[in-house]
Design an enzyme around this catalytic site. Structure first.
Site, PDB file in Angstrom:
ATOM      1  N   TYR A  38       0.832  -1.205   0.000  1.00 35.96           N
ATOM      2  CA  TYR A  38       0.000   0.000   0.000  1.00 35.96           C
ATOM      3  C   TYR A  38       0.869   1.259   0.000  1.00 35.96           C
ATOM      4  CZ  TYR A  38      -3.801   3.209   0.802  1.00 35.96           C
ATOM      5  OH  TYR A  38      -4.701   4.220   0.640  1.00 35.96           O
TER       6      TYR A  38
ATOM      7  N   PHE B 278      -6.555  23.065 -23.817  1.00 40.87           N
ATOM      8  CA  PHE B 278      -6.860  21.651 -24.004  1.00 40.87           C
ATOM      9  C   PHE B 278      -8.114  21.367 -23.180  1.00 40.87           C
ATOM     10  CE2 PHE B 278      -6.857  17.118 -23.305  1.00 40.87           C
ATOM     11  CZ  PHE B 278      -6.893  16.726 -24.629  1.00 40.87           C
ATOM     12  N   THR B 279      -8.959  20.486 -23.697  1.00 40.48           N
ATOM     13  CA  THR B 279     -10.300  20.277 -23.124  1.00 40.48           C
ATOM     14  C   THR B 279     -10.288  20.023 -21.611  1.00 40.48           C
ATOM     15  OG1 THR B 279     -10.118  17.988 -23.849  1.00 40.48           O
ATOM     16  CG2 THR B 279     -11.354  19.473 -25.276  1.00 40.48           C
TER      17      THR B 279
ATOM     18  N   ASP C 110       2.480  21.279 -19.167  1.00 42.60           N
ATOM     19  CA  ASP C 110       1.731  20.068 -19.537  1.00 42.60           C
ATOM     20  C   ASP C 110       2.668  19.284 -20.454  1.00 42.60           C
ATOM     21  OD1 ASP C 110       0.254  18.089 -20.709  1.00 42.60           O
ATOM     22  OD2 ASP C 110      -1.545  19.288 -20.984  1.00 42.60           O
TER      23      ASP C 110
ATOM     24  N   LYS D 174       0.727   8.919 -23.077  1.00 40.45           N
ATOM     25  CA  LYS D 174       1.182   9.297 -24.423  1.00 40.45           C
ATOM     26  C   LYS D 174       2.677   9.029 -24.543  1.00 40.45           C
ATOM     27  CE  LYS D 174      -2.817  11.724 -23.982  1.00 40.45           C
ATOM     28  NZ  LYS D 174      -3.642  11.693 -22.766  1.00 40.45           N
TER      29      LYS D 174
ATOM     30  N   ARG E 287     -12.214  17.240 -33.536  1.00 38.17           N
ATOM     31  CA  ARG E 287     -11.560  18.276 -32.744  1.00 38.17           C
ATOM     32  C   ARG E 287     -12.010  19.623 -33.307  1.00 38.17           C
ATOM     33  NH1 ARG E 287      -9.306  16.515 -28.045  1.00 38.17           N
ATOM     34  NH2 ARG E 287     -11.546  16.404 -28.071  1.00 38.17           N
TER      35      ARG E 287
ATOM     36  N   PHE F 295     -18.068  16.198 -26.092  1.00 33.11           N
ATOM     37  CA  PHE F 295     -17.641  15.398 -27.247  1.00 33.11           C
ATOM     38  C   PHE F 295     -17.560  13.909 -26.941  1.00 33.11           C
ATOM     39  CE2 PHE F 295     -13.523  14.966 -25.336  1.00 33.11           C
ATOM     40  CZ  PHE F 295     -13.380  16.141 -24.610  1.00 33.11           C
TER      41      PHE F 295
HETATM   42  C1  P70 Z   1      -5.998  12.601 -26.367  1.00 30.88           C
HETATM   43  C2  P70 Z   1      -5.926  12.406 -24.871  1.00 30.88           C
HETATM   44  C3  P70 Z   1      -5.152  13.851 -23.094  1.00 30.88           C
HETATM   45  C4  P70 Z   1      -4.431  15.008 -22.615  1.00 30.88           C
HETATM   46  C5  P70 Z   1      -3.660  15.805 -23.494  1.00 30.88           C
HETATM   47  C6  P70 Z   1      -3.007  16.950 -23.010  1.00 30.88           C
HETATM   48  C7  P70 Z   1      -2.196  17.813 -23.910  1.00 30.88           C
HETATM   49  C8  P70 Z   1      -3.844  16.535 -20.857  1.00 30.88           C
HETATM   50  C9  P70 Z   1      -4.517  15.400 -21.271  1.00 30.88           C
HETATM   51  C10 P70 Z   1      -5.345  14.633 -20.272  1.00 30.88           C
HETATM   52  C11 P70 Z   1      -7.208  11.914 -24.266  1.00 30.88           C
HETATM   53  C12 P70 Z   1      -8.351  12.838 -24.500  1.00 30.88           C
HETATM   54  C13 P70 Z   1      -8.697  13.764 -23.536  1.00 30.88           C
HETATM   55  C14 P70 Z   1      -9.740  14.652 -23.773  1.00 30.88           C
HETATM   56  C15 P70 Z   1     -10.388  14.618 -24.987  1.00 30.88           C
HETATM   57  C16 P70 Z   1     -10.076  13.658 -25.923  1.00 30.88           C
HETATM   58  C17 P70 Z   1      -9.064  12.772 -25.689  1.00 30.88           C
HETATM   59  N1  P70 Z   1      -5.392  13.621 -24.301  1.00 30.88           N
HETATM   60  N2  P70 Z   1      -3.124  17.275 -21.710  1.00 30.88           N
HETATM   61  O1  P70 Z   1      -6.539  11.713 -27.017  1.00 30.88           O
HETATM   62  O2  P70 Z   1      -4.733  13.437 -19.981  1.00 30.88           O
HETATM   63  O3  P70 Z   1      -6.329  11.688 -20.815  1.00 30.88           O
HETATM   64  O4  P70 Z   1      -4.505  11.127 -19.201  1.00 30.88           O
HETATM   65  O5  P70 Z   1      -6.460  12.441 -18.461  1.00 30.88           O
HETATM   66  O6  P70 Z   1      -3.535  15.482 -24.786  1.00 30.88           O
HETATM   67  O7  P70 Z   1      -5.478  13.597 -26.889  1.00 30.88           O
HETATM   68  P1  P70 Z   1      -5.568  12.100 -19.588  1.00 30.88           P
END
Ligand code: P70
Length: 445
Positions: free
Chosen positions: A60, A112-113, A203, A246, A370, A437
């Site tokens: 743990y 970023f989303t 990031d 990634k 996107r 989305f």
């Molecule tokens: C993608 C994925 C994740 C991502 C990222 C950047 C530049 C943070 C994160 C979050 C997954 C994804 C996420 C949201 C919408 C669509 C797809 N990107 N910063 O496919 O990381 O997913 O580990 O929580 O690209 O681009 P996590």
């Protein structure tokens, strides 16, 4: 390891995408032939990573694997304090809550989303400080991830440095098409933020890919290794959030890395509320081990050259077919310019969403919208945000597909391009509140 892949007919796929509400996130993976939805968690782990999984220390607290990971983050990225999280957004959630107060602003090199949502949920407002070229899919600027330093300086002066807890700096910029920031621009950003005492939070989701572009494109950087450039980038920042799914070649995992011990102690305290103890952060010991090994593998010059090289191979094929894509070609995928692809479909009819559904129906290749669906609604007016970039992303997992797969993808997209005039738009019939989305549903007009 190989996996049986189902071959489906066009009629079957027509039904499947209709049942999925014309949203590729809602398809079953068994109905997909080549999966270019994302490069997140979809890469193939190496023999060494799998061997590392067998050494999982599932205690743990204080697992051996945590110390391996901590060592890898210190050695390769140079951040002294580490807290693992289950993935990138877990890290964003915790760090945003600690650093952002109600009424703050967080400037960044494009949104970023998930990052922007966590900034907003913590009471902040995102400010786009990326260069204008990034919003133009045809502009061939080699570093479309750069900040507009003058614009950012003017913004800091307008709202006041005390309202800006940090600048959010992404390597590479996903929503712009996987575009890099240059080392020089990052140095200029550091000089500006130092002047005002503002932090830079990195990031670092695709930092190795960004470093590769610096090595290839930036004057005077050709003789450095990707690993050395990655270290230089990290050294210019105060802390980082990472989606290790990634660059770092794992199926699940992420972390927060910091230089400031005070913030680290706050993060360490908050992680136990939402993720798990500070030495595992929602992950198994074996996941931490695979991540430690994946970080080292991700920095190998030959690996990154082959990875980005495959993306460029697909992009060049599509350019040969005359298909409009975002240029320069980005690091983790090809981004189709849906506005130019379907000029007769207005943005309120979701051209990128439509195109992703068409490509799936044509060949079983899964891609991702996107554009306006990803951009969500304006918090005040409730209207759709209409981004300049209306894109379909063909994202390439690492170490999974061959160039022959890329040929099939290019042929399929070219085929859809030939019959583009027959394609009509969509209307949204179901819309969830957050990150719409992922789960929104559509019908054909
Ligand atoms: C993608 C994925 C994740 C991502 C990222 C950047 C530049 C943070 C994160 C979050 C997954 C994804 C996420 C949201 C919408 C669509 C797809 N990107 N910063 O496919 O990381 O997913 O580990 O929580 O690209 O681009 P996590």
């Amino acid at each position: 390891m190989v996996e049986h892949v189902q071959v489906t007919t066009e009629d079957y796929r027509k039904r499947a995408i209709e049942e999925a509400g014309y949203n590729t996130f809602l398809l079953k993976s068994r109905d997909v032939y080549i999966d270019l939805l994302t490069d997140s968690g979809t890469s193939a782990m190496s023999d060494r990573q799998w061997a590392g999984m067998m050494l999982g220390d599932e205690s743990y607290a204080g697992s051996e694997n945590f110390y391996h990971l901590e060592d890898a983050v210190k050695r390769h990225y140079g951040y002294p304090f580490l807290v693992p999280t289950h993935q990138g957004r877990g890290a964003e959630h915790i760090l945003s809550n600690i650093l952002i107060k109600e009424g703050d602003y967080v400037p960044g090199n494009m949104y970023f989303t998930t990052t922007k949502l966590h900034q907003e949920l913590a009471g902040g407002q995102f400010f786009d400080a990326i260069i204008d070229e990034a919003h133009d899919p045809m502009n061939e600027h080699p570093f479309k991830g750069n900040f507009n330093i003058e614009k950012l300086d003017a913004f800091i002066n307008k709202v006041g440095a005390d309202k800006i807890p940090y600048v959010s700096m992404a390597t590479t910029v996903n929503m712009a098409g996987g575009q890099p920031i240059s080392l020089q621009n990052l140095k200029d950003l550091r000089a500006l933020t130092d002047k005002y005492g503002i932090k830079i939070i990195h990031d670092m989701t695709r930092v190795a890919e960004n470093a590769y572009f610096i090595q290839q494109r930036e004057e005077g950087q050709q003789n450095k290794s990707v690993a050395a450039i990655v270290r230089e980038i990290c050294d210019l920042t105060d802390g980082a959030t990472m989606s290790a799914k990634k660059d770092a070649l794992v199926n699940i995992g992420g972390f927060i890395a910091l230089r400031d011990e005070g913030i680290y102690n706050q993060v360490r305290n908050m992680v136990v509320v939402y993720e798990g103890l500070h030495t595992y952060g929602g992950l198994a010991g074996r996941d931490l081990e695979a991540m430690a090994i994946g970080i080292a593998e991700s920095l190998d010059d030959f690996h990154i050259q082959a990875r980005v090289g495959q993306v460029i191979y697909l992009g060049e094929k599509l350019i040969e077919y005359g298909v409009p894509i975002v240029k320069p070609i980005g690091s983790h995928g090809i981004f189709l310019n849906a506005r130019a692809f379907l000029p007769h479909v207005s943005q309120d009819k979701f051209p990128a969403q439509t195109l992703a559904a068409e490509i799936y129906t044509n060949s079983g290749v899964r891609t991702m919208e996107r554009g306006v669906v990803s951009a969500g609604r304006n918090k005040e007016t409730g209207e759709h945000n209409y981004p300049k970039l209306e894109l379909v992303r063909l994202t390439i997992p690492r170490r999974v597909y061959t160039q022959a797969h890329m040929d099939v993808v290019a042929e399929s997209v070219a085929h859809v391009y030939e019959k583009r005039n027959e394609i009509k738009g969509l209307k949204m019939v179901y819309e969830p509140e957050y990150l719409r989305f992922f789960q929104a549903k559509f019908e054909v007009l």
